[in-house]
Structure formats: structure tokens, C-alpha cells
Design a protein around this motif. Structure first.
Motif, PDB file in Angstrom:
ATOM      1  N   VAL C 264       0.722  -1.295  -0.165  1.00  0.00           N
ATOM      2  CA  VAL C 264       0.244   0.089   0.178  1.00  0.00           C
ATOM      3  C   VAL C 264       0.514   1.712   0.322  1.00  0.00           C
ATOM      4  CG1 VAL C 264      -1.266   1.193   1.363  1.00  0.00           C
ATOM      5  CG2 VAL C 264      -2.083  -1.062   0.407  1.00  0.00           C
ATOM      6  N   LEU C 268       1.296   4.449  -2.950  1.00  0.00           N
ATOM      7  CA  LEU C 268       0.802   5.931  -2.136  1.00  0.00           C
ATOM      8  C   LEU C 268       2.366   6.824  -2.625  1.00  0.00           C
ATOM      9  CD1 LEU C 268      -0.467   8.289  -0.749  1.00  0.00           C
ATOM     10  CD2 LEU C 268       1.067   7.107   1.457  1.00  0.00           C
ATOM     11  N   ILE C 271       2.562   7.383  -6.985  1.00  0.00           N
ATOM     12  CA  ILE C 271       1.929   8.343  -7.193  1.00  0.00           C
ATOM     13  C   ILE C 271       1.990   9.626  -6.748  1.00  0.00           C
ATOM     14  CG2 ILE C 271      -1.060   9.152  -6.575  1.00  0.00           C
ATOM     15  CD1 ILE C 271      -0.809   6.666  -8.569  1.00  0.00           C
TER      16      ILE C 271
ATOM     17  N   VAL D 264      -6.062   2.916   8.829  1.00  0.00           N
ATOM     18  CA  VAL D 264      -5.624   4.205   9.135  1.00  0.00           C
ATOM     19  C   VAL D 264      -4.540   4.239   7.060  1.00  0.00           C
ATOM     20  CG1 VAL D 264      -4.131   6.326  10.016  1.00  0.00           C
ATOM     21  CG2 VAL D 264      -5.803   4.608  11.349  1.00  0.00           C
ATOM     22  N   MET D 265      -3.532   3.869   7.258  1.00  0.00           N
ATOM     23  CA  MET D 265      -2.808   4.081   5.939  1.00  0.00           C
ATOM     24  C   MET D 265      -3.578   3.746   5.004  1.00  0.00           C
ATOM     25  SD  MET D 265       0.055   5.396   6.677  1.00  0.00           S
ATOM     26  CE  MET D 265       0.771   4.749   4.954  1.00  0.00           C
ATOM     27  N   LYS D 266      -4.066   2.939   4.893  1.00  0.00           N
ATOM     28  CA  LYS D 266      -5.451   2.621   3.598  1.00  0.00           C
ATOM     29  C   LYS D 266      -6.128   3.542   3.515  1.00  0.00           C
ATOM     30  CE  LYS D 266      -6.033  -2.367   3.383  1.00  0.00           C
ATOM     31  NZ  LYS D 266      -7.118  -2.895   4.219  1.00  0.00           N
ATOM     32  N   VAL D 267      -6.741   4.251   4.172  1.00  0.00           N
ATOM     33  CA  VAL D 267      -7.707   5.193   4.044  1.00  0.00           C
ATOM     34  C   VAL D 267      -6.657   6.490   3.259  1.00  0.00           C
ATOM     35  CG1 VAL D 267      -9.280   7.335   5.533  1.00  0.00           C
ATOM     36  CG2 VAL D 267      -9.662   5.104   5.412  1.00  0.00           C
ATOM     37  N   LEU D 268      -5.610   6.681   4.217  1.00  0.00           N
ATOM     38  CA  LEU D 268      -4.877   8.199   3.429  1.00  0.00           C
ATOM     39  C   LEU D 268      -4.414   7.762   2.286  1.00  0.00           C
ATOM     40  CD1 LEU D 268      -3.211  10.990   3.846  1.00  0.00           C
ATOM     41  CD2 LEU D 268      -1.255   9.332   4.389  1.00  0.00           C
ATOM     42  N   THR D 269      -4.013   6.238   2.323  1.00  0.00           N
ATOM     43  CA  THR D 269      -3.838   6.126   0.557  1.00  0.00           C
ATOM     44  C   THR D 269      -5.597   6.162  -0.667  1.00  0.00           C
ATOM     45  OG1 THR D 269      -2.394   4.739   1.603  1.00  0.00           O
ATOM     46  CG2 THR D 269      -2.771   4.403  -0.947  1.00  0.00           C
ATOM     47  N   ILE D 271      -7.645   7.996  -0.505  1.00  0.00           N
ATOM     48  CA  ILE D 271      -8.245   8.990  -0.272  1.00  0.00           C
ATOM     49  C   ILE D 271      -7.051  10.361  -1.259  1.00  0.00           C
ATOM     50  CG2 ILE D 271      -8.293  11.447   0.777  1.00  0.00           C
ATOM     51  CD1 ILE D 271     -10.571   9.941   1.749  1.00  0.00           C
ATOM     52  N   SER D 272      -5.651  10.612  -0.960  1.00  0.00           N
ATOM     53  CA  SER D 272      -4.567  10.788  -1.592  1.00  0.00           C
ATOM     54  C   SER D 272      -4.728  10.291  -3.212  1.00  0.00           C
ATOM     55  CB  SER D 272      -3.099  10.774  -1.035  1.00  0.00           C
ATOM     56  OG  SER D 272      -3.053  11.168   0.460  1.00  0.00           O
ATOM     57  N   THR D 273      -4.306   9.049  -3.362  1.00  0.00           N
ATOM     58  CA  THR D 273      -4.666   8.800  -4.532  1.00  0.00           C
ATOM     59  C   THR D 273      -5.210   8.981  -5.489  1.00  0.00           C
ATOM     60  OG1 THR D 273      -5.127   6.471  -3.859  1.00  0.00           O
ATOM     61  CG2 THR D 273      -2.633   6.931  -4.094  1.00  0.00           C
TER      62      THR D 273
ATOM     63  N   MET E 265       0.841   8.775  12.603  1.00  0.00           N
ATOM     64  CA  MET E 265       0.412   8.736  11.677  1.00  0.00           C
ATOM     65  C   MET E 265      -1.211   9.534  11.241  1.00  0.00           C
ATOM     66  SD  MET E 265       2.202   7.702   9.444  1.00  0.00           S
ATOM     67  CE  MET E 265       0.896   7.174   8.600  1.00  0.00           C
ATOM     68  N   THR E 269      -3.394  11.521   8.320  1.00  0.00           N
ATOM     69  CA  THR E 269      -3.846  10.764   7.693  1.00  0.00           C
ATOM     70  C   THR E 269      -4.944  11.950   8.195  1.00  0.00           C
ATOM     71  OG1 THR E 269      -3.291   8.733   7.792  1.00  0.00           O
ATOM     72  CG2 THR E 269      -5.404   9.229   7.115  1.00  0.00           C
ATOM     73  N   THR E 273      -7.007  14.214   4.842  1.00  0.00           N
ATOM     74  CA  THR E 273      -8.072  13.367   4.652  1.00  0.00           C
ATOM     75  C   THR E 273      -8.880  14.980   4.486  1.00  0.00           C
ATOM     76  OG1 THR E 273      -8.400  13.176   6.656  1.00  0.00           O
ATOM     77  CG2 THR E 273      -7.724  10.833   4.497  1.00  0.00           C
ATOM     78  N   ILE E 276      -7.508  17.203   1.923  1.00  0.00           N
ATOM     79  CA  ILE E 276      -7.093  17.272   0.261  1.00  0.00           C
ATOM     80  C   ILE E 276      -8.047  17.597  -0.124  1.00  0.00           C
ATOM     81  CG2 ILE E 276      -6.542  15.187  -1.057  1.00  0.00           C
ATOM     82  CD1 ILE E 276      -4.568  14.438   0.368  1.00  0.00           C
ATOM     83  N   TRP E 324     -11.012   7.529  15.435  1.00  0.00           N
ATOM     84  CA  TRP E 324      -9.465   7.244  15.419  1.00  0.00           C
ATOM     85  C   TRP E 324      -9.381   8.704  15.684  1.00  0.00           C
ATOM     86  CZ3 TRP E 324      -9.704   6.242   8.814  1.00  0.00           C
ATOM     87  CH2 TRP E 324      -9.568   4.956   9.504  1.00  0.00           C
TER      88      TRP E 324
END
Lengths: 325, 325, 325, 325, 325
Positions: C264, C268, C271, D264-269, D271-273, E265, E269, E273, E276, E324
Motif C-alpha cells: 500500500v 502511495l 502516486i 489508517v494507512m489505507k484510508v490515507l492512501t 484519499i490521496s491517490t 500517522m 491522515t 484527508t 485534500i 480515530w
């Protein structure tokens, strides 16, 4: 295959080399101690069967001599004691190599088998031929002891070398910018496992040798065997210590990497969280709506800078409080 | 169920196959050694009870033969010794399979039971029928030894195969772009646990077989049993070594992944921290305030580029000092 | 509390139930074997003290029967052997429950105590009353063995069930989208610890029962006791294997999570690092400086696209080389 | 320092307190059992030396009584058995405290030493003075047993308390929003290590007490000592179980944290991507190049929205396929 | 090399120092106990060979005295007992140093060898010369005991010091802003491994000394030796406890770092989020398309703010629900 024979008694010593076992056995003289050394185990079937007949060696012993993967052992037979164990030596590129050494100990003869050519036993030969120390005055059992002792001394040389490398690994675990770190570590771990399988069985077997009630081992050899046993025990403990140290290294590495990643993450977070809000603000006033009253206020630009400055200071104070900076 | 019977003495040997135990037992001749082999344990209840009557086998022994989940054991009864242990073999797709082998050893007969059909004992049959080695000159105890020896030799074939796979895993642990890595590792771990439960109890049981004072085992078999015990011990140690290596593999994998993630994170951080501030600056001068004096300074654009350049250089120097690049 | 009494000898068998111990003891007949069963330990103080007087039971034995937290043990007294151990059974919701069973074995009587009501011993009762197998021909020691055997068979049922669940956990460890994974794993770990504390002491105690020189246990029971011991040993080894497998599951889960997070993170990073620089470039030409010569070059827009295209391609090539994509 | 003396025989019992050892020893009566208790070890040098003379206590025993860090032991001397072990009790704030208790057991006298004042032995005193149970009918060895038994019962109280806390920790390991989690866990670990060092040596020493052939311990005490030993063994096993559970807690915590971080990382990724590419696109059309033909196409704005919509949908589909959402 | 000699009997004591062994041996008087101390092992070959002749010391004993890497041992010879073990002391910079001490115990003489100069034995000298305690009344065996006792007391001083440092490490593991944390931890681990290798073999050897049936050790020394053994056992257990505590420290550190990283983190995030999407929106209205109807709606700017406000609130609510924030 290289064959050599040494004969000695307190009054003198001689040495001969021969191309065939037939020839070699011809050199034997009666009286005194005889040491037959066989270097290299390829194509020595013929020689072994000659030896076997002459000294009454059991066929399973011959198999064990030729099977170089055998674990160290001491085995008592009717007429002889069979000892097989491993030599640890550094080769020409300073890499550690392991080789099998076998000893057949009879009342007046010691027969040794080495896997490859090499001058490992040279110092003992010199002690016999030059009459250094007590070796010429003692029996064949002392010769077998001297050979084992010199091999076990070699363990400590190898272990010292490994000890230095482990200290090196510990430093690399913390700094580690080298991609070869983990594979090197794995190699070292495997080497220690190998050495362990050499040293531990030897320990047991030396202990059983001490307890053997055999006429082949004189009782004045007892303190020497005890000393040998102590040395192997020390080597075994050193191996365990090294294994413990090494098993901690990867953990240390992961911990160091985690710590470093944590501090990198912090920088990223701080930079991002400081700039993301103010970048949003400048984005707002980059919009092209026809009706945006702030755009026309004369000091709006300066006020905007002021607001952004306050936000930045506020976040830095917050991070300081949270101990992130 | 396949039944076969072999009879031999030093002067000759013969072999027959039969459809029923009744028929098979008819072939027995007096004198010499008899080897009865039962291949396949399905529908053999009738055959077993015939055997049981003929040789005085305890009902619990019959239960143990049929329970193919039994742990390896050696048990002494009045008239026979019962040995049950496992065969490790690779099947046609090179997957490892485990099968139970049971031996009933009486003074002049050896009865073996295999879980499935297979030519595993063929080499021993050939040695008997072709009079190779010492097998025809020895008693039923040596036959039982020869069978156990050939099974245990099979352990080393399987372990060598596993050793190669573990080296493969160590490489994959560091590179690992393959999603099957962890499940494969788990399978290997389970296989080693299974083999361990086969080898360790066998070790204990062979040791108790060596100590048994029974007229069924001749004392000239002692060095052979000791050799067998050494082999099983070596197999057991190999299993432990492999387990240690394997247990390190996942740790290595996590460490490698952490290290890689750390270096990926660094790149992200560096790119982000370099561009985030200067992207903010260009955002500032994209604002549409009517009163932004800098916009009209003729060299403002070039000064902005200069400032951004200084910021970038400054951060690169900072990262270099922190050893992040 | 439920009381029942069974009497049998090779020629016949009978069974009675009673409300009080007084009544129950009245049913005893001389000759043959008597089996008294006490179901449920609440309010049975009176009954116990009657039993105690009749059979000369030590007060500490009574305490042990009532203390259902007692660890498994076998204890020899003057007139009886006291055995206490645990029953593992699945309750109606398929959850595993543990219950204490105690046995007092005298020359001609077996007294059993169960913590709760339940038909666990029904098959044994049927074997006695229906004269199935050898049970009616053997002594009270065989009855005690048969009871222990049926309890220990229940261990394997429970362990098979656990084995299936562990395989399930291994799959979930790799996929895990379920928040209940870790708590479920912890529950399983605790269950295995509990079972371990049931099985290991039983193993020791069965081994001491085998070695006891007591007239209460006939020597023709020896193979049965050995078989029982083997079964408990196998259960104990299975528990250890399961514990090892389970202890690896969390590690596997962490490794799987790390690996997934790593992939993952890579997306990130890629991108972000691709778009951050080109987003900066488009920001530059969004600035409103009055003097920005590039803005007026007719092909500047296309050149900008070209430059951005080159940057993106360059970075993709770089990532490919670094094996990040 | 508080001194008390109790005397009893089957027919009666009395108790006295005294300020000095001199006075206390004066109260002794001939016949029956005497129990001298010393509460508090400060300034008791004088009292100890008086006791030592009267009962022939070895100087090393006196040292051991005063050294409150001594590990539990049972030691046989000519005229007495010396037992020293630890008391685990909860203090007024429910924190666990450890205190040393020493027993000198002679033929007709028991001398006990406690580190501090406290009513721990009160129930035993009441049993003696109130003639409850068998205590008045038994010898000094039973009194010593009763004291040890009441101390060991206290271990289970403490262990139950710890068991509850460990379950609490397991819940916190998964949820953990509390910064005190790790330090609390460390404290618990240290406490268990301390208790372990109290319980394990006691186990060994009770086992050696059982095997001692001494006239000071009557053989009818055997089942009581065995019971005591069983209790200590159970306590020791409980400590080990708790240690295992606790050692898993930190691992569970790390795993839970990793899992949470991953989500948490997944959500960030995601949203960002999703936003990074479309933010780039809007940046492109915010550029101020004089020659940007798209800007003037009448439907360009709507087309841009369409393109961005397609990109977003495309990425969501991609993430769904990769099972990231 | 420093040489000193002390002679004593119950009635008196004297001490002399000498430059050479020759001179020193001249001071010996008949009767009473003699204590010869050799400080510093460099250049003492001559002195050792003089001693060896006088007291009949085996050459291997001399080798062991000079080999300062030897593991602790107790060895019985015909005329003497040889004891070698380690001294743990803090040097002037409070760093722990390890030094070898050897004792040769004959019927009336004790010879001690220390690796370096140092006043470690001064208190014992004062007890002899000042006639403190029982030392002058006891034999040479008690002197050897007194020396060992004072060395082992030194172990506890060192271990207390280490215990304090470990508590310190546990605090640093949780806070850790210090780059020296991991290397310091590794040093401590190695020190504990070293001490372990000093203490454990001593334990075994003291146990074998207790069991030796030798006229050199009087039986009234038994309680003292047992006490010594208890002390070494306690030291050994302390080392194990410390090792366990230390092995948990790195795990705690990683867990603490993970937890902290997780909370960092989360902040990143959340900030990202939240900003962005709204930064994208402001980007949209910064585009320069000629036909963008929204730009001309009079309240579009305020509506845009409203939409962004709703998005931010929505996301905050979502995060709150997911726990979170």
C-alpha cells in the motif's frame, strides 16, 4: 590419498611416506608407538581394507570413516577405540571450512584419517620428531589426546574470528545502509548451527570417553582428558553465547529501523500538517469567482499572511507540547 | 491387501505371493528365517486374526497396527517384539507422504505391515534373493534391522529435499514478491512438526530397544543398532536445525520488509518535504488579491525561483547531514 | 446428586439407582465387582462421609474430590488408589467444557465421582450390562482403566476440533478482515494452556501408576496401562504441536499485515512522487506575476506538457529499476 | 518486635505476650507443644541470641533469619529443621507485598519469625485456643505444616487477583488508548518474576522435606506434606501459565496496533491517490499561459469534470479489485 | 607481581611481603595455617615453578592459573584442591571488570592467585591479623571458604548496580529520545551473558565440592559451603531474572515506538484527508476556462465555503465514529 607413518619410543623417532598401504605397513617396527596418517579419503577403499584386516577394524567403522557427514562420536570396540570428529579451519580466502578427522586408537598404534591434504598435524609431528615436551615418553593414548587437543584449539581460533564478526554485525544492525546485511547474518547463523552440531556431540562423547573403563586409556591421561573436556565445554558455551548475541541482532536491526522510520515519519507529518492548511488558504484566494469581496480589500493580502503565520506558530506550539519536535 | 512370504537360510531363498493369509501360512517351511509382508491395511481384519492366532499376538498389538495415527514405539511381549514407526516418502508429484510401517519380530519370523502398496522393500528382497551382503547369514533380528535401516535412510532423502526448500525460502524472505510465500512457509513448518513427531519418539524407542535384554535380539546386532540410533539422532538434530532456520525466516522477512518500507518512506518524505514548501510559495503568488505589490515587481518572478532554489538546496543539505539520503 | 450402583461378575450384571447413599450401600452384594457412581458434587457431604466410613477413605481424599480445581493425580493409600483427572467435553453450544472425574479403586469396588450429570459413562455401563468385550471377565482395575480410557478418548475428539480451528486461524491470519481475530486467538491460546495443564500431569501420574507395586492392580493390566500412557503422551504432544502452530499465527498475521502495508505504501509513494513535482510545475505557471515571459511564448503550454511527460516517464523508469513497481 | 508464646496439648491451651525474650522463655511449661512467635526483625539481635542458646541454633541460621532477601529453603540440623519462605499479601492499598517467614521446628517447639507485625497467623491461633480440628491432637510438625499451609493458601489469593488483572491487560492490549499500558505491563511482569522466585525454590525444598528421614517429622504427616507440595506445584504452574499469557500480551498489542495502522494507512492512501491526480488536472487549467486553446472551448469545463469523474471511478474500481476497500 | 605470606594459628598471626618466591617460602613456619598470595600473573613463571615443586602442583594446574580465560572449576588432585573462579569488581570509572582468582588448598596452606593488584582481600587479612570472628580457630579450608565468600559477595554488589541500570533502561524504552539506547542495551546484554558464564559453572562446581569426599575439607565446613552454594544460586537466579527483564526491554521499545508512530500517522491522515478534498475544490475554481458559469453566480463563493464546511464536518464525524480521533 597421501600415506605417512611415524614410529617413536622415548629413545628415538622416524617418519616415512609411502604410495600404497602395502608399502606403508611394511615400515612398521616392533616396539614403540606407531602413527599412521591417511590424508584424503578418495580412492582409499583398497588401503582401508588392508588396514581393516591388519588391525581387526569392524566394517561399520570403515563406513563411518568414509561417511564424512557423520556426527562426532567415540565408540569402543574389542581391540580399539574409534573416534570421529570435525576440524574447523579457515581456508585461503578466510572462509571457514569443516572437515572430518577420524582416529583409531589401539594399544600401540594410532591411525588418523583426514578428509583432505593439509599441514594441520605438522606441529605434532615436529613435537615427536624433535622430542619436544612429554609426547615421546607417553603411550598411544597421549598421541590421540594431542591430536584431539590441536583440533580443539582450532575451534577457538575459528570462534574468535566469529566473535569479531558478530561485534561487526551489531554495529551494522544499528547503522545498516548495506543491502548484504541480512543475507550475511543468515550465513553466520547457519555457520554457528553447523559448529554447534560439531561441538555438542563431541562434548558428550568426550564425557563418555572419560568414563570408559578400557585398558587402552591409561589412568594418568585422566587430567588431560578432563582438560580437553573443559575446553570443548568452553567452546560449546561460547557457541551458545554467540547464538544468543546473533539472535538479538535482527531484533536490534528491526528496532533501529523502526526508530529511524518513526523519526522520518515525524518530519513528514510535521511538514505536511504545517503546509497543508496554509496551502489550502492560498488556494482559496486563487479562485476566480467574480464576487469575492476579500480580494478587493487593500490589506487582505497582508492579513492572509498574518493568519497563515498564526496557524503555523500554533501548530508548532502544539507539536512541541506533544513532544513530537 | 497384498501378501507375500520370503523364506531363506544361508544356503538358499525363495519368495511366494498369496491371495489369502491361509494360503500364505501354508507356504512356511521349517528352519531358516521367514518374512511375511502385508501391504495395505484395508480389509485385512481376517488375515490379522489368523496371524494373531498363529504367532500369539496380543489384541492391543493388532489395534496398534491398524491405528495408523499411532506414535512410533517399540514394545516387548513374551514371544515377540513389536515395532511401529513411520515411512517418509515423496509421492509422484514430489509431495512428501507419511505412512505407517509395523514389524513383529519373533525368533525366526519377521512380519511387516505397510499402509499402502509400494515397492519400498524391493531392495531388501533383492539382497535376500540375490544373497548380497551378510543378510542371509544373519537372523531375523538383522532382517528387522535392515528394514528399519532402509526406512531411516528414506528420512535423509526427505530431509535433504526440505533443506533445499529452506534455502529457497531464505532467498524468498529477502526478495519476496510472491503472495504464496507465507502460506508455503506455514506448510513447511507443519511438515517439520510432523516429521519431528516421527523422529523423536523413534529415537527414544531405539534407545530402549538397545537396552532390552531379550533373547530375540542377538548381541552381535549391537553395533548395527547403535549405528541405527546414531542415524536417527542425526535425523532428529537435522530436524531441529531446520526448525531453527525456518523460525528465523519469517523474522528475516519482516526485517527485510521493514527495511524496504523504510527506504520507500524516505523517498516519499524527501520528495514531499522538498516540494510541499515550494508548492506553497507558488500557490501564494497564484492568489488574486487586487493589492499584491510583489506581483508587479519586474524581477519578482526570478527572485521567487531563486528563493525556491535556496529552500530546496537547504533541505537537501539538511537531509544529507541527517544521513537520510 | 445422582447415585447409581452396578454389580457384575463373569456370569451376570445388575444396576440400581438410589436417592441416598444409605440405600445404595444396601444394594451391595458379596462377590463380583461393584461400581458406585456419584453424579454431581453439590450437597453430597453426607453421602461422602458414609462412603468414607465404609471404605476407609482418608479425609484429604474427600477434600480432593470436592476441590474441583485440583490438578490430576494418582495417589496410593493403604486400601485404595485415588485417581483424579479431568473430562473434556463439548457442551450443547459446541463450546469446550472441563469437568473433574475422581476414581477410588479398591480390590473389588470402583467408586467414581463426576462434577455434573451427564451420560458420559453410558457406553461402559452398556458394555457391562450387555457383556460386550472382556470387561465382565476382568477385575475392578480393568473397570477403572476402561473409565480412564473413555475419558482420554474424549481428549482426542476435543483436540481434533481444535486442530480444525487452528487451520482456520492460519487462513484468517493471512487474510484477516475480521476484528474478532485477535480476541478469538487469545481464547484459543488460553484453552490450550488449560488442556495442557490437564494432560501433562496426567502423563506423569499414569507413569507412576504403572510403576506402583500394588496388589490392587493386576499385572495383566500392564499392556492396557501402557496403551493408556501412550495415548496420553500422544495427546500431550498434540497439545504442544498446536501451541507451536498457534504461537506462529500472530507472527504470520503481523508479517502479512506488514507486507500488505508495504505494498500500500508503495502505491502511495509512487502516486505522490509522480504527481508532486508536476503539480508544482503547474502551480508555477498559475502565478500572477506581471512579468513572466514564458507565459507569452506561444508553445510554452505544449512545452510544459512535454517537460511534465518526461519527468513522469523518468520517475517510472527509476522506480522500475529500483524494483518498486 | 512483638513476642508471643502459645502452649497446648490435647487437654488445653494458653497464650502469653511478653516484652523481652527472657520473660517469654520463662512462660514455657514442660510437656505439650510450645509455639514462640517473633513479629518484626528490627532490634531483635538480643532476643535471637537468647533463643539461639536455649535451642542450640546454628549462627548461620540466625543470619538467614535476619537476611530477608534469602531464597526459600529447608535445612536440616542436628536438633531442628529450619524453614524459610515468603508470605504474599495485599497491603491496605491492594498492592502486593512480599515478606519473609522463618520457622524453626524442634521436637516439641515451633519458633516463627515474621518480618513485620500483622494478624496473618491469627486463624491458626484461634484453631489452637478454640480446639478446632485436629491441631491440638497433633505434634509440633503439624503446627509447622499448618503455618506453611496458611501461607501457601495466601499465594492463591494473590494469584487469583493477578489472573483478573491479566484478563484486563488482554482487553487493553487490543483497545489500548491508555499511555500507562506498557509500564503497567512491565510492573506485572516483574511481580510475576518475583513470585516465581518465591514459589519454585519452595517446591524443591518441600520435595526434599518429604524425603528427609528425620525423627522431627512424624510419618502420619506424609499425606499432609504431599498435599502441601501439590498446592505449591499448582501455584508454580499457575505462575508459568500467567507468564505465558503475559508474554503474549505485548505481541497482541503490537499486532493490534499494526492492524489499526494498516487500516489508517489505507484510508490515507485511497484519499490521496484519488485526489492527487485530479488536483493536478485542475492545476493545469489554472495556468496562465496566453496560448492554451482548451480554455476557450465552450464545453471544456464540463469535459474536464467528466474526465476527473472517470479517473475517480477507475481508481475506486481498481482499489475494490485489489481488496483495499 | 606482588607476593605476600600470612601465617596464623589460634594464638597469633603474622604477615610478610617479599620480592621473590624463594624469599617468601623461607618465611614459612611449621604449625598453623599459611596463606600465600600472588598478585599479578605477568612474569611469574619462575615463582610458579618454585611453588609447583614445593607443593607438588600438576603442570595442568599451572596452565589453568595462567590462562585467565578459563571457566570456573573445582578440581581435586592427590594433595590439593584447585579452585579457579572470577572476581567481579567496579573499576575507578564505575565500569564492571572481571578478573580471575585461583586457589590451591592443601591441608595447612592456601595459595591464592589474582590477575591484578588490588586490595580485594584486605578485609580477610584484617580479620586474621585482628583475630575477628572464628577465622583463626578454623583450618585452611575455612580460609578458602572466606575468600570465596568475599568474592561472591562482590557479585551481589555488581548485580545490584546492574538491577538499577535495568530499571533505568525500562524507562528509556518507553520514552527513548536518546540514540545511545540500543547500543547501551546491547552492552548490558553482553555483560549479563559474561556474568552468567561466571556464575553458572561456579554453581555446579560448588555443588561438586560439597559432594567431594576429601580429607582436605573438614565436615564442620558443610553448613558454610551450603550457604555459599545458596548465595551463588541466588546470584545465578538474579542473572536469569535480569536477562528476562532485559530481553523484554527491546520489545517494549518497539511496541512504544509503534504506538507513537500510530498516533503520529493518525494526525497526518486526519489533516490530509480533511484538507485534500477541499484543496481540490478551491483548485477547481482557480481554473481559467472561459466558460465556467459558477464563477459568475453572485453567491457562488459563499456556497463553496459552505460546501467545504459540510465536507470537513462530515469527515470529522466519520473519524469520531471510527474512533480515530
Amino acid at each position: 590419498m597421501q600415506l605417512s607413518i611415524i614410529g617413536y619410543d622415548p629413545s628415538g623417532a622416524w617418519m616415512r611416506q609411502a604410495g600404497t598401504m602395502e608399502e606403508l605397513l611394511g615400515y612398521r617396527s616392533s616396539g614403540g608407538i606407531t602413527w599412521i596418517n591417511v590424508n584424503g579419503l578418495k580412492d582409499c577403499g583398497e588401503a582401508l581394507s588392508r588396514l581393516s584386516e591388519t588391525y581387526g577394524v569392524h566394517p561399520l567403522t570403515l563406513e563411518d570413516i568414509l561417511n564424512t557427514e557423520h556426527r562426532p562420536k567415540v565408540e569402543e570396540f574389542d581391540d580399539y577405540i574409534f573416534i570421529t570428529f570435525k576440524l574447523i579451519k579457515a581456508n585461503s580466502e578466510r572462509r571457514i571450512e569443516i572437515e572430518q578427522v577420524s582416529i583409531i586408537l589401539t594399544k600401540d598404534t594410532v591411525i588418523t584419517f583426514q578428509e583432505s591434504h593439509g599441514p594441520f598435524f605438522e606441529p605434532i609431528r615436529r613435537r615427536i620428531l624433535g622430542n619436544v615436551g612429554r609426547i615421546r615418553k607417553m603411550g598411544s593414548d597421549y598421541l590421540a589426546y594431542a591430536i584431539m587437543d590441536s583440533v580443539i584449539d582450532g575451534y577457538f581460533v575459528a570462534l574468535d574470528d566469529i566473535g569479531t564478526k558478530i561485534e561487526d554485525f551489531e554495529d551494522r544492525a544499528i547503522l545498516d545502509n548495506d543491502a548484504s546485511f541480512i543475507p550475511d547474518l543468515q550465513d553466520m547463523k547457519q555457520l554457528l548451527l553447523k559448529i554447534r552440531r560439531i561441538v555438542w556431540p563431541l562434548r558428550e562423547n568426550l564425557s563418555s570417553l572419560q568414563r570408559m573403563e578400557t585398558p587402552l586409556v591409561n589412568e594418568n591421561l585422566d587430567p588431560f582428558l578432563k582438560d580437553l573436556y573443559d575446553n570443548v565445554l568452553q567452546a560449546a558455551e561460547t557457541v551458545e553465547t554467540y547464538r544468543e548475541l546473533l539472535s538479538g541482532v535482527l531484533e536490534v536491526n528491526m528496532s533501529a529501523v523502526s526508530n529511524r522510520m518513526n523519526s522520518v515519519m515525524k518530519v513528514l507529518t510535521i511538514i505536511s500538517t504545517i503546509f497543508i492548511p496554509i496551502t489550502f488558504i492560498v488556494g482559496v484566494y486563487g479562485m476566480n469567482f467574480s464576487n469575492m469581496p476579500e480580494l478587493d480589500y487593500p490589506y487582505a493580502y497582508y492579513v492572509t499572511w498574518g493568519v497563515m503565520f498564526v496557524i503555523v506558530i500554533g501548530m508548532i506550539v502544539y507539536f512541541k507540547r506533544k513532544k513530537w519536535i
